[in-house]
Design an enzyme around this catalytic site. Sequence first.
Site, PDB file in Angstrom:
ATOM      1  N   CYS A 162       0.770  -1.304  -0.140  1.00  0.00           N
ATOM      2  CA  CYS A 162       0.094  -0.056  -0.203  1.00  0.00           C
ATOM      3  C   CYS A 162       0.790   1.383   0.191  1.00  0.00           C
ATOM      4  CB  CYS A 162      -0.878   0.014   1.290  1.00  0.00           C
ATOM      5  SG  CYS A 162      -2.000   1.614   1.300  1.00  0.00           S
ATOM      6  N   CYS A 185      -1.163 -10.397  -7.743  1.00  0.00           N
ATOM      7  CA  CYS A 185      -1.463 -11.661  -6.921  1.00  0.00           C
ATOM      8  C   CYS A 185      -1.568 -11.099  -5.326  1.00  0.00           C
ATOM      9  CB  CYS A 185      -0.722 -12.833  -6.972  1.00  0.00           C
ATOM     10  SG  CYS A 185      -0.837 -14.273  -6.305  1.00  0.00           S
TER      11      CYS A 185
END
Length: 231
Positions: A162, A185
């Site tokens: 993030c 993924c």
Amino acid sequence: MRLLSPCSSLAASLLVFDTGQMAAIVRRTGSLVLQHLARHNRKTFKTEVRGLNKTAAYLGSCRDKKSCKVVFSQQELRKRLTPLQYHVTQEKGTESAFKGEFTNHKEEGTYTCVVCGTPVFKSETKFDSGSGWPSFFELIKQDAVSQTDDFSFGMHRVETSCSQCGAHLGHLFDDGPPPTGKRYCINSASLAFQAKAQAASASEEGAGKAEGGGTKSSPPGETAASGKTEL
């Protein structure tokens, strides 16, 4: 004696190869660090190796660089997250394949970072990769995720985290479907989900309250009494 990082060790080992061999390795691995080094000729390669640790840090997540816009204490995160969520997002763990909450999830909506709530993927970009983990072919916006070279377990991968809080999300591969050819993924444990219907309902409820009259509402983050913005 200074210990070399995995990046440094790999780059140093390439000193035995000529330029052509080195370029071939770069093409196969897709390493961001090695691509940077390959732009220079062999004479400057040794110099670049010495600065590799600095280069790797520059390419790291905001948490690696201590520059995250959103920061939480580890004590708070241990209380708020499940043990699996904490292990995945804070210790770069991996959940078991085909066991994640969102692996076969098909509801319409937005996937967000479970730690800070930053939107990262839309449901329409999710696809079944057969890998056992939620897979997406495109980010909700380009700067939603940071990418970092990952040489753990004796292989090269690109870690995704993030961009706001540095939480580990998963890895990026170049074997996804059109139009991007990318496969993000991602661990289910690193994600939260906001259903499209739920978001629409909340929006309609807010609009209804505004039309109902009564006390004048204040802008988000502002108190009606003082008119001052508060965090």
